[in-house]
Design a protein around this motif. Structure first.
Motif, PDB file in Angstrom:
ATOM      1  N   GLU A 126       0.857  -1.188   0.000  1.00  0.00           N
ATOM      2  CA  GLU A 126       0.000   0.000   0.000  1.00  0.00           C
ATOM      3  C   GLU A 126       0.889   1.233   0.000  1.00  0.00           C
ATOM      4  O   GLU A 126       1.699   1.426   0.904  1.00  0.00           O
ATOM      5  CB  GLU A 126      -0.913   0.020   1.214  1.00  0.00           C
ATOM      6  N   ILE A 127       0.730   2.059  -1.032  1.00  0.00           N
ATOM      7  CA  ILE A 127       1.522   3.276  -1.152  1.00  0.00           C
ATOM      8  C   ILE A 127       0.736   4.420  -0.527  1.00  0.00           C
ATOM      9  O   ILE A 127      -0.450   4.613  -0.809  1.00  0.00           O
ATOM     10  CB  ILE A 127       1.868   3.558  -2.617  1.00  0.00           C
ATOM     11  N   TYR A 128       1.421   5.172   0.351  1.00  0.00           N
ATOM     12  CA  TYR A 128       0.790   6.252   1.095  1.00  0.00           C
ATOM     13  C   TYR A 128       1.783   7.390   1.290  1.00  0.00           C
ATOM     14  O   TYR A 128       2.990   7.228   1.063  1.00  0.00           O
ATOM     15  CB  TYR A 128       0.296   5.732   2.456  1.00  0.00           C
ATOM     16  N   GLU A 129       1.272   8.532   1.716  1.00  0.00           N
ATOM     17  CA  GLU A 129       2.112   9.688   1.989  1.00  0.00           C
ATOM     18  C   GLU A 129       2.142   9.952   3.485  1.00  0.00           C
ATOM     19  O   GLU A 129       1.121   9.854   4.170  1.00  0.00           O
ATOM     20  CB  GLU A 129       1.592  10.927   1.264  1.00  0.00           C
ATOM     21  N   ASN A 166       4.280  12.753   6.171  1.00  0.00           N
ATOM     22  CA  ASN A 166       5.241  13.839   6.377  1.00  0.00           C
ATOM     23  C   ASN A 166       5.892  14.296   5.077  1.00  0.00           C
ATOM     24  O   ASN A 166       7.097  14.534   5.025  1.00  0.00           O
ATOM     25  CB  ASN A 166       6.310  13.434   7.400  1.00  0.00           C
ATOM     26  N   GLY A 167       5.107  14.372   4.010  1.00  0.00           N
ATOM     27  CA  GLY A 167       5.609  14.869   2.741  1.00  0.00           C
ATOM     28  C   GLY A 167       6.415  13.866   1.931  1.00  0.00           C
ATOM     29  O   GLY A 167       6.938  14.204   0.877  1.00  0.00           O
ATOM     30  N   LYS A 168       6.540  12.648   2.412  1.00  0.00           N
ATOM     31  CA  LYS A 168       7.281  11.596   1.706  1.00  0.00           C
ATOM     32  C   LYS A 168       6.321  10.472   1.336  1.00  0.00           C
ATOM     33  O   LYS A 168       5.337  10.227   2.017  1.00  0.00           O
ATOM     34  CB  LYS A 168       8.402  11.026   2.578  1.00  0.00           C
ATOM     35  N   VAL A 169       6.639   9.777   0.254  1.00  0.00           N
ATOM     36  CA  VAL A 169       5.830   8.657  -0.198  1.00  0.00           C
ATOM     37  C   VAL A 169       6.521   7.363   0.211  1.00  0.00           C
ATOM     38  O   VAL A 169       7.729   7.196   0.027  1.00  0.00           O
ATOM     39  CB  VAL A 169       5.623   8.713  -1.731  1.00  0.00           C
ATOM     40  N   ASN A 170       5.733   6.461   0.791  1.00  0.00           N
ATOM     41  CA  ASN A 170       6.236   5.173   1.279  1.00  0.00           C
ATOM     42  C   ASN A 170       5.311   4.067   0.797  1.00  0.00           C
ATOM     43  O   ASN A 170       4.182   4.325   0.380  1.00  0.00           O
ATOM     44  CB  ASN A 170       6.271   5.164   2.816  1.00  0.00           C
ATOM     45  N   GLY A 171       5.775   2.840   0.901  1.00  0.00           N
ATOM     46  CA  GLY A 171       4.959   1.700   0.521  1.00  0.00           C
ATOM     47  C   GLY A 171       5.108   0.575   1.527  1.00  0.00           C
ATOM     48  O   GLY A 171       6.200   0.041   1.723  1.00  0.00           O
ATOM     49  N   LYS A 172       4.005   0.237   2.199  1.00  0.00           N
ATOM     50  CA  LYS A 172       3.996  -0.742   3.285  1.00  0.00           C
ATOM     51  C   LYS A 172       3.429  -2.082   2.813  1.00  0.00           C
ATOM     52  O   LYS A 172       2.438  -2.133   2.094  1.00  0.00           O
ATOM     53  CB  LYS A 172       3.143  -0.186   4.429  1.00  0.00           C
ATOM     54  N   VAL A 173       4.060  -3.178   3.245  1.00  0.00           N
ATOM     55  CA  VAL A 173       3.573  -4.524   2.932  1.00  0.00           C
ATOM     56  C   VAL A 173       2.296  -4.775   3.720  1.00  0.00           C
ATOM     57  O   VAL A 173       2.293  -4.685   4.949  1.00  0.00           O
ATOM     58  CB  VAL A 173       4.620  -5.599   3.303  1.00  0.00           C
ATOM     59  N   ILE A 174       1.200  -5.103   2.998  1.00  0.00           N
ATOM     60  CA  ILE A 174      -0.068  -5.364   3.691  1.00  0.00           C
ATOM     61  C   ILE A 174      -0.565  -6.795   3.476  1.00  0.00           C
ATOM     62  O   ILE A 174      -1.521  -7.203   4.120  1.00  0.00           O
ATOM     63  CB  ILE A 174      -1.152  -4.348   3.287  1.00  0.00           C
ATOM     64  N   TRP A 175       0.063  -7.550   2.565  1.00  0.00           N
ATOM     65  CA  TRP A 175      -0.323  -8.946   2.338  1.00  0.00           C
ATOM     66  C   TRP A 175       0.856  -9.690   1.740  1.00  0.00           C
ATOM     67  O   TRP A 175       1.580  -9.152   0.905  1.00  0.00           O
ATOM     68  CB  TRP A 175      -1.516  -9.036   1.389  1.00  0.00           C
ATOM     69  N   LEU A 176       1.033 -10.932   2.179  1.00  0.00           N
ATOM     70  CA  LEU A 176       2.086 -11.799   1.652  1.00  0.00           C
ATOM     71  C   LEU A 176       1.513 -13.165   1.342  1.00  0.00           C
ATOM     72  O   LEU A 176       0.790 -13.741   2.163  1.00  0.00           O
ATOM     73  CB  LEU A 176       3.224 -11.952   2.656  1.00  0.00           C
TER      74      LEU A 176
END
Length: 132
Positions: free
Chosen positions: A36-39, A41-51
């Motif tokens: 899941e890609i989200y913003e 603090n002004g930065k874009v990150n991508g967190k693992v939500i399913w494996l």
């Protein structure tokens, strides 16, 4: 009648704009995870939500011995990206299969997301598909 038409036009424009952004859930290139890609603090990150291997999959290839037993679910594979023109750059991508972290950039290419990791002058690119 003009107000109804205007409201409809604005709704259609906002829908098409949101369909064309990078934010949301993406199936990784090999299909064994969802990020899941989200913003934040002004930065874009991508967190693992399913494996595919399950929620207890560990970060066994991490070079830091203290992190080898952490769960991959919930970690940021993508971090620190900022928008530059049509790409998001200046961030990092973590590859849990090798335990290595690379510089990266991401961008939309039609309906898919391109995720490129860099090691010096070399690079590799994955194509991620939006999770419906």
């Amino acid at each position: 009648m003009k107000k109804v038409f205007l409201a409809l036009a604005v709704a259609m424009l906002s829908f098409s704009a949101s369909a064309q952004d990078i934010f949301g859930k993406w199936i990784t290139g090999d299909g064994d995870g969802v990020v899941e890609i989200y913003e934040s603090n002004g930065k874009v990150n991508g967190k693992v939500i399913w494996l595919e291997q399950g929620p207890d999959t560990r970060d066994k290839h991490n070079p830091d011995a203290a992190l080898k037993n952490r769960k991959l679910l919930g970690i940021d594979l993508l971090s620190g990206l900022t928008k530059k023109d049509k790409k998001y750059e200046g961030g990092k991508v973590y590859d849990p299969k090798s335990g290595k972290t690379y510089k990266c950039s991401i961008w939309l290419d039609g309906k898919v997301l391109k995720v490129r990791g860099y090691l010096g002058v070399f690079h590799a690119t994955q194509t991620w598909k939006r999770k419906e």
